[in-house]
Design a protein around this motif. Sequence first.
Motif, PDB file in Angstrom:
ATOM      1  N   LEU A 299      17.580   8.049  28.598  1.00 39.85           N
ATOM      2  CA  LEU A 299      17.713   8.333  30.028  1.00 39.85           C
ATOM      3  C   LEU A 299      17.112   9.697  30.362  1.00 39.85           C
ATOM      4  CD1 LEU A 299      18.964   7.336  32.733  1.00 39.85           C
ATOM      5  CD2 LEU A 299      20.986   8.702  32.143  1.00 39.85           C
ATOM      6  N   PRO A 300      16.006   9.734  31.166  1.00 39.01           N
ATOM      7  CA  PRO A 300      15.425  11.026  31.540  1.00 39.01           C
ATOM      8  C   PRO A 300      16.238  11.694  32.645  1.00 39.01           C
ATOM      9  CG  PRO A 300      14.071   9.221  32.374  1.00 39.01           C
ATOM     10  CD  PRO A 300      15.221   8.600  31.661  1.00 39.01           C
ATOM     11  N   ILE A 301      16.362  13.021  32.550  1.00 41.36           N
ATOM     12  CA  ILE A 301      17.104  13.785  33.546  1.00 41.36           C
ATOM     13  C   ILE A 301      16.222  14.926  34.038  1.00 41.36           C
ATOM     14  CG2 ILE A 301      19.187  15.112  34.039  1.00 41.36           C
ATOM     15  CD1 ILE A 301      20.587  13.666  31.775  1.00 41.36           C
ATOM     16  N   LEU A 302      15.999  14.960  35.372  1.00 37.63           N
ATOM     17  CA  LEU A 302      15.142  15.955  36.010  1.00 37.63           C
ATOM     18  C   LEU A 302      15.962  16.768  36.996  1.00 37.63           C
ATOM     19  CD1 LEU A 302      12.229  13.501  36.975  1.00 37.63           C
ATOM     20  CD2 LEU A 302      12.407  14.817  34.858  1.00 37.63           C
ATOM     21  N   VAL A 303      15.447  17.934  37.388  1.00 36.70           N
ATOM     22  CA  VAL A 303      16.119  18.737  38.387  1.00 36.70           C
ATOM     23  C   VAL A 303      15.095  19.360  39.327  1.00 36.70           C
ATOM     24  CG1 VAL A 303      16.169  20.795  36.902  1.00 36.70           C
ATOM     25  CG2 VAL A 303      17.811  20.585  38.780  1.00 36.70           C
ATOM     26  N   VAL A 304      15.422  19.389  40.629  1.00 30.41           N
ATOM     27  CA  VAL A 304      14.587  20.039  41.641  1.00 30.41           C
ATOM     28  C   VAL A 304      15.450  21.024  42.422  1.00 30.41           C
ATOM     29  CG1 VAL A 304      12.952  18.131  41.889  1.00 30.41           C
ATOM     30  CG2 VAL A 304      15.018  18.187  43.306  1.00 30.41           C
ATOM     31  N   ASP A 305      14.799  21.986  43.053  1.00 35.94           N
ATOM     32  CA  ASP A 305      15.530  23.007  43.796  1.00 35.94           C
ATOM     33  C   ASP A 305      15.897  22.565  45.215  1.00 35.94           C
ATOM     34  OD1 ASP A 305      15.481  24.792  41.663  1.00 35.94           O
ATOM     35  OD2 ASP A 305      13.512  25.585  42.236  1.00 35.94           O
ATOM     36  N   GLU A 306      15.197  21.559  45.741  1.00 39.81           N
ATOM     37  CA  GLU A 306      15.463  21.110  47.107  1.00 39.81           C
ATOM     38  C   GLU A 306      16.801  20.387  47.208  1.00 39.81           C
ATOM     39  OE1 GLU A 306      11.483  20.102  49.487  1.00 39.81           O
ATOM     40  OE2 GLU A 306      11.685  18.936  47.658  1.00 39.81           O
ATOM     41  N   LEU A 307      17.354  20.345  48.433  1.00 41.75           N
ATOM     42  CA  LEU A 307      18.579  19.605  48.674  1.00 41.75           C
ATOM     43  C   LEU A 307      18.308  18.102  48.591  1.00 41.75           C
ATOM     44  CD1 LEU A 307      20.050  21.675  51.645  1.00 41.75           C
ATOM     45  CD2 LEU A 307      20.658  21.815  49.222  1.00 41.75           C
ATOM     46  N   THR A 308      19.381  17.329  48.588  1.00 38.01           N
ATOM     47  CA  THR A 308      19.259  15.890  48.337  1.00 38.01           C
ATOM     48  C   THR A 308      18.449  15.170  49.410  1.00 38.01           C
ATOM     49  OG1 THR A 308      21.388  15.913  47.203  1.00 38.01           O
ATOM     50  CG2 THR A 308      20.558  13.774  47.911  1.00 38.01           C
ATOM     51  N   TYR A 309      18.722  15.441  50.686  1.00 42.01           N
ATOM     52  CA  TYR A 309      18.030  14.696  51.744  1.00 42.01           C
ATOM     53  C   TYR A 309      16.517  14.942  51.729  1.00 42.01           C
ATOM     54  CZ  TYR A 309      16.579  12.958  56.269  1.00 42.01           C
ATOM     55  OH  TYR A 309      15.921  12.294  57.252  1.00 42.01           O
ATOM     56  N   PRO A 310      16.039  16.215  51.757  1.00 42.80           N
ATOM     57  CA  PRO A 310      14.580  16.389  51.717  1.00 42.80           C
ATOM     58  C   PRO A 310      13.942  15.845  50.443  1.00 42.80           C
ATOM     59  CG  PRO A 310      15.719  18.513  51.562  1.00 42.80           C
ATOM     60  CD  PRO A 310      16.740  17.490  51.932  1.00 42.80           C
TER      61      PRO A 310
END
Length: 388
Positions: A299-310
């Motif tokens: 299972l790949p797990i990624l992270v972004v700095d933006e909030l969920t909606y955008p």
Amino acid sequence: MTRTLLAVPTGRRVGLTSTCVGLVTALDRAGVEVGFVKPIAQPRGAGSDRSAALVRMLTRLRPPDPVPADQAAALLGAGRQDELMERIVALTDPLAGCDVVVVEGLVPSAEHVWSTRVNTALAAALDADVLLVADGAASPPELAEAVAIAAAPYRTGELLPVAGCVVSRVPEPSGQWTAGIAEALRERGIALAGAVPLRPEITWPRVRDVARELGARTLVDGEDTRRVREVLVCAQAVPGLLSWLQDGALLLVPGDRHEVLMAAGLAASNGVRLAGLLLTAGVEPDPRVLGLTSGAAGLPILVVDELTYPTAVRVHDMDPELSTDDPERAREVADTVADALDPAWLHDLPGAGRRRRLTPAAFRHRLVESARRAGARIVLPEGAEPRT
């Protein structure tokens, strides 16, 4: 005699590159000596144009590199369109021995507001017949009207040099629908070259494509070649989420929703092949929870700095373009288009059509090349006579 086809879109996101790659594939299968050119690069963001790379990956052809987008824009901005057309004629000259040369035109965009003007100039400079590419979402009458409007700039007097129209992403390409759009186009003097069925599975990007588009950081590598079938924004508590945890689902959730992460990890450990976890808001989970989840099979797990909606909006708006490092999907798309093209239309392409002419751009290019080979100078006479 070489037949040149300039493929142009009736709008944005109609599958122009996919159609060109599929057409080249179909002609190559049929034993036709085919060439391909993308005259002007049209990169997205900082990347390079993909069309020539895709054709190189899928076929034996080695198309030339296009004129860089910034150079084309500079020439057009300086009023030197003729010079640009001569450079493009020089690109296509080595393909003069082919039966059919497929030329991919420009797609309208905010950066390329002059796409229609350039496509019209390309058709004239290359003495090309036009292949229109349209999206199949509209009804046959509406679609035929849009195609007729897109064909209008290429009309010269009574002559409409349009070889046909390929309709892509047709929801239900039944015989009745195909007959309806074929008749609607025929009334406007345009042949239906193919109705390409909508196959959602060949539009699914990989997790690595999503990561590249969003600039996401990788917390757990996993299998980033998994296909994203659907995107789930995990707002509910775990009991309401469980029925949605299915193969191909990409879960969007802030990194501190530990109960969702653990539920996803358990589902993956029990055989549900989730596409991956995309953690938002720049929040990374507690290392102890991550340690439990990261053991889930691939299972790949990624992270972004933006909030969920955008983040969800950006994923939804991703262009379903073909990637040059995804040969499996590219070949599926090319085969789907190739199989949908009308065999009779394909058979008539080589050597068919009107008598070819020597265009001004081609004349200037050949004249200059002849002078260069002969070590001679070209002397232009003075005067205002138009023929001079």
